[in-house]
Design a protein around this motif. Structure first.
Motif, PDB file in Angstrom:
ATOM      1  N   TRP A 107       0.832  -1.203   0.000  1.00 56.43           N
ATOM      2  CA  TRP A 107       0.000   0.000   0.000  1.00 56.43           C
ATOM      3  C   TRP A 107       0.866   1.252   0.000  1.00 56.43           C
ATOM      4  CZ3 TRP A 107      -0.150   4.009   3.428  1.00 56.43           C
ATOM      5  CH2 TRP A 107       0.407   3.798   4.700  1.00 56.43           C
ATOM      6  N   ARG A 108       2.035   1.187   0.620  1.00 57.47           N
ATOM      7  CA  ARG A 108       2.947   2.339   0.592  1.00 57.47           C
ATOM      8  C   ARG A 108       3.484   2.568  -0.820  1.00 57.47           C
ATOM      9  NH1 ARG A 108       6.368   1.516   6.199  1.00 57.47           N
ATOM     10  NH2 ARG A 108       4.591   1.855   7.557  1.00 57.47           N
ATOM     11  N   LEU A 109       3.854   1.484  -1.493  1.00 52.89           N
ATOM     12  CA  LEU A 109       4.327   1.613  -2.869  1.00 52.89           C
ATOM     13  C   LEU A 109       3.223   2.103  -3.799  1.00 52.89           C
ATOM     14  CD1 LEU A 109       6.638  -1.503  -3.298  1.00 52.89           C
ATOM     15  CD2 LEU A 109       7.311   0.899  -3.260  1.00 52.89           C
ATOM     16  N   ALA A 110       2.011   1.632  -3.572  1.00 49.93           N
ATOM     17  CA  ALA A 110       0.884   2.094  -4.394  1.00 49.93           C
ATOM     18  C   ALA A 110       0.649   3.592  -4.179  1.00 49.93           C
ATOM     19  CB  ALA A 110      -0.378   1.305  -4.058  1.00 49.93           C
ATOM     20  N   PHE A 111       0.688   4.035  -2.933  1.00 47.36           N
ATOM     21  CA  PHE A 111       0.510   5.464  -2.643  1.00 47.36           C
ATOM     22  C   PHE A 111       1.633   6.279  -3.280  1.00 47.36           C
ATOM     23  CE2 PHE A 111       1.306   9.267  -0.144  1.00 47.36           C
ATOM     24  CZ  PHE A 111       0.055   9.852  -0.147  1.00 47.36           C
ATOM     25  N   LEU A 112       2.868   5.818  -3.105  1.00 47.41           N
ATOM     26  CA  LEU A 112       4.012   6.527  -3.676  1.00 47.41           C
ATOM     27  C   LEU A 112       3.902   6.592  -5.196  1.00 47.41           C
ATOM     28  CD1 LEU A 112       6.813   7.841  -3.294  1.00 47.41           C
ATOM     29  CD2 LEU A 112       7.780   5.561  -3.522  1.00 47.41           C
ATOM     30  N   SER A 113       3.496   5.493  -5.820  1.00 43.78           N
ATOM     31  CA  SER A 113       3.397   5.447  -7.278  1.00 43.78           C
ATOM     32  C   SER A 113       2.268   6.325  -7.800  1.00 43.78           C
ATOM     33  CB  SER A 113       3.171   4.013  -7.754  1.00 43.78           C
ATOM     34  OG  SER A 113       4.235   3.197  -7.348  1.00 43.78           O
ATOM     35  N   LEU A 114       1.096   6.200  -7.194  1.00 47.37           N
ATOM     36  CA  LEU A 114      -0.076   6.914  -7.712  1.00 47.37           C
ATOM     37  C   LEU A 114      -0.112   8.387  -7.298  1.00 47.37           C
ATOM     38  CD1 LEU A 114      -2.757   4.131  -7.202  1.00 47.37           C
ATOM     39  CD2 LEU A 114      -1.605   4.789  -9.322  1.00 47.37           C
ATOM     40  N   VAL A 115       0.164   8.665  -6.042  1.00 46.70           N
ATOM     41  CA  VAL A 115       0.094  10.045  -5.560  1.00 46.70           C
ATOM     42  C   VAL A 115       1.452  10.731  -5.680  1.00 46.70           C
ATOM     43  CG1 VAL A 115      -0.432  11.521  -3.578  1.00 46.70           C
ATOM     44  CG2 VAL A 115      -1.822   9.504  -4.022  1.00 46.70           C
ATOM     45  N   GLY A 116       2.485  10.062  -5.204  1.00 41.12           N
ATOM     46  CA  GLY A 116       3.803  10.676  -5.177  1.00 41.12           C
ATOM     47  C   GLY A 116       4.451  10.836  -6.533  1.00 41.12           C
ATOM     48  N   VAL A 117       4.052  10.032  -7.502  1.00 40.66           N
ATOM     49  CA  VAL A 117       4.648  10.142  -8.833  1.00 40.66           C
ATOM     50  C   VAL A 117       3.607  10.628  -9.843  1.00 40.66           C
ATOM     51  CG1 VAL A 117       5.783   8.910 -10.718  1.00 40.66           C
ATOM     52  CG2 VAL A 117       6.408   8.404  -8.363  1.00 40.66           C
ATOM     53  N   LEU A 118       2.586   9.841 -10.105  1.00 46.76           N
ATOM     54  CA  LEU A 118       1.631  10.198 -11.158  1.00 46.76           C
ATOM     55  C   LEU A 118       0.899  11.508 -10.877  1.00 46.76           C
ATOM     56  CD1 LEU A 118       0.054   6.765 -12.130  1.00 46.76           C
ATOM     57  CD2 LEU A 118       1.626   8.165 -13.455  1.00 46.76           C
ATOM     58  N   ALA A 119       0.279  11.620  -9.711  1.00 50.15           N
ATOM     59  CA  ALA A 119      -0.479  12.841  -9.410  1.00 50.15           C
ATOM     60  C   ALA A 119       0.442  14.050  -9.305  1.00 50.15           C
ATOM     61  CB  ALA A 119      -1.279  12.661  -8.113  1.00 50.15           C
ATOM     62  N   ALA A 120       1.591  13.869  -8.651  1.00 48.67           N
ATOM     63  CA  ALA A 120       2.523  14.991  -8.519  1.00 48.67           C
ATOM     64  C   ALA A 120       3.060  15.424  -9.876  1.00 48.67           C
ATOM     65  CB  ALA A 120       3.670  14.610  -7.587  1.00 48.67           C
ATOM     66  N   MET A 121       3.382  14.485 -10.739  1.00 46.13           N
ATOM     67  CA  MET A 121       3.903  14.837 -12.059  1.00 46.13           C
ATOM     68  C   MET A 121       2.835  15.534 -12.901  1.00 46.13           C
ATOM     69  SD  MET A 121       5.881  12.388 -14.688  1.00 46.13           S
ATOM     70  CE  MET A 121       7.537  12.706 -14.132  1.00 46.13           C
ATOM     71  N   TRP A 122       1.593  15.041 -12.831  1.00 39.18           N
ATOM     72  CA  TRP A 122       0.516  15.696 -13.565  1.00 39.18           C
ATOM     73  C   TRP A 122       0.299  17.113 -13.042  1.00 39.18           C
ATOM     74  CZ3 TRP A 122      -4.516  17.125 -11.900  1.00 39.18           C
ATOM     75  CH2 TRP A 122      -5.323  17.633 -12.926  1.00 39.18           C
ATOM     76  N   CYS A 123       0.319  17.288 -11.728  1.00 40.32           N
ATOM     77  CA  CYS A 123       0.167  18.629 -11.150  1.00 40.32           C
ATOM     78  C   CYS A 123       1.324  19.534 -11.576  1.00 40.32           C
ATOM     79  CB  CYS A 123       0.083  18.557  -9.625  1.00 40.32           C
ATOM     80  SG  CYS A 123      -1.470  17.893  -9.017  1.00 40.32           S
ATOM     81  N   TRP A 124       2.539  18.989 -11.618  1.00 42.05           N
ATOM     82  CA  TRP A 124       3.689  19.779 -12.068  1.00 42.05           C
ATOM     83  C   TRP A 124       3.493  20.229 -13.516  1.00 42.05           C
ATOM     84  CZ3 TRP A 124       7.433  22.489 -10.115  1.00 42.05           C
ATOM     85  CH2 TRP A 124       8.424  22.946 -10.974  1.00 42.05           C
ATOM     86  N   ASN A 125       3.094  19.301 -14.377  1.00 43.66           N
ATOM     87  CA  ASN A 125       2.892  19.647 -15.783  1.00 43.66           C
ATOM     88  C   ASN A 125       1.764  20.658 -15.949  1.00 43.66           C
ATOM     89  OD1 ASN A 125       4.978  18.029 -16.827  1.00 43.66           O
ATOM     90  ND2 ASN A 125       3.678  16.227 -16.780  1.00 43.66           N
ATOM     91  N   LEU A 126       0.697  20.490 -15.193  1.00 45.77           N
ATOM     92  CA  LEU A 126      -0.416  21.431 -15.240  1.00 45.77           C
ATOM     93  C   LEU A 126       0.023  22.806 -14.738  1.00 45.77           C
ATOM     94  CD1 LEU A 126      -3.454  21.772 -15.826  1.00 45.77           C
ATOM     95  CD2 LEU A 126      -3.877  21.094 -13.461  1.00 45.77           C
ATOM     96  N   GLY A 127       0.763  22.819 -13.639  1.00 53.47           N
ATOM     97  CA  GLY A 127       1.262  24.086 -13.098  1.00 53.47           C
ATOM     98  C   GLY A 127       2.220  24.781 -14.038  1.00 53.47           C
ATOM     99  N   THR A 128       3.056  24.009 -14.729  1.00 55.82           N
ATOM    100  CA  THR A 128       3.993  24.596 -15.691  1.00 55.82           C
ATOM    101  C   THR A 128       3.246  25.273 -16.829  1.00 55.82           C
ATOM    102  OG1 THR A 128       5.686  22.968 -15.144  1.00 55.82           O
ATOM    103  CG2 THR A 128       5.921  24.089 -17.251  1.00 55.82           C
TER     104      THR A 128
END
Length: 188
Positions: A107-128
Motif C-alpha cells: 500500500w505504501r508503494l501504491a501510494f508513492l506510485s499513484l500520488v507521489g509520482v503520477l499525481a505529482a507529475m501531472w500537477c507539475w505539468n499542469l502548473g507549468t
C-alpha cells in the motif's frame, strides 16, 4: 534574455546551494558523515537539474495536454526504472521485502506510485502550463525552502546559512515575478 532574469536564475540556485551546503561548511569537514551528506546534496542538485531539463523539454510540447505529457513521460521512463532497479538489486543496494512484509509495503508503494509520482507529475505539468516555464523552473528552488519551514515547525533549529540561502531563493522568486508583471504591463 535580460540581465535581470539571468541574475535571478543565478541567485535562486546560489541561495539553494548556500542553504544546502550550510554556507560551504560541508566542503570543509572531512568526516564521513559530511561526505555522505554532500553526496546527498549533490544528488538533490542533479535531481533539480533533471527537473529543469524536463520542464524545458515538456514546454516544447505545446500541442500536448499535461495529462498526455505525464503519461508519455511515465511510459518512456518505466524501462529505465526497471533496469536501474534490477541493477541495484544485483549489486545488493536494493532488497526485495519478505513476503510477510508485502501487505504493509504494497500500500505504501501504491501510494508513492499513484500520488507521489503520477499525481505529482501531472500537477507539475499542469502548473507549468499555467505558470509558464520560467516561473516553474524558479519554483523548483523553492521546494527546499518548504522543507526548512516544515523542519522548523517540527522544532528543528535552522542554521543562519539555511535562512540566508532560503531568503536568497525567495528574493529571486519575488524579483522575477515582479519583473514579469512589469514587463507584461507594457505588452498589454
Amino acid at each position: 534574455m535580460p540581465i535581470a532574469l539571468l541574475a535571478w536564475w543565478i541567485l535562486a540556485p546560489g541561495g539553494l546551494a548556500w542553504a544546502v551546503t550550510r554556507g560551504g561548511d560541508l566542503f570543509t569537514h572531512g568526516s564521513n558523515e559530511a561526505a555522505q551528506e554532500l553526496l546527498g546534496c549533490t544528488l538533490v542538485v542533479f535531481g533539480a537539474a533533471a527537473w529543469v531539463f524536463y520542464t524545458l523539454g515538456s514546454a516544447k510540447l505545446k500541442a500536448w495536454s499535461p495529462l498526455e505529457i505525464t503519461a508519455m513521460t511515465c511510459l518512456t521512463a518505466m524501462p529505465l526504472l526497471i533496469a536501474v532497479w534490477l541493477l541495484s538489486l544485483s549489486l545488493g543496494w536494493a532488497l526485495i521485502p519478505s513476503p510477510a512484509a508485502w501487505p504493509e509495503v504494497s500500500w505504501r508503494l501504491a501510494f508513492l506510485s499513484l500520488v507521489g509520482v503520477l499525481a505529482a507529475m501531472w500537477c507539475w505539468n499542469l502548473g507549468t502550463v499555467r505558470l509558464g516555464t520560467l516561473n516553474a523552473i524558479l519554483m523548483l528552488h523553492f521546494m527546499p525552502v518548504i522543507t526548512f519551514v516544515v523542519r522548523a515547525a517540527e522544532g528543528a533549529a535552522l542554521r543562519r546559512t539555511e535562512i540566508v540561502g532560503a531568503s536568497l531563493v525567495i528574493a529571486a522568486l519575488v524579483a522575477n515575478n515582479l519583473w514579469l508583471r512589469y514587463q507584461n504591463q507594457f505588452r498589454a
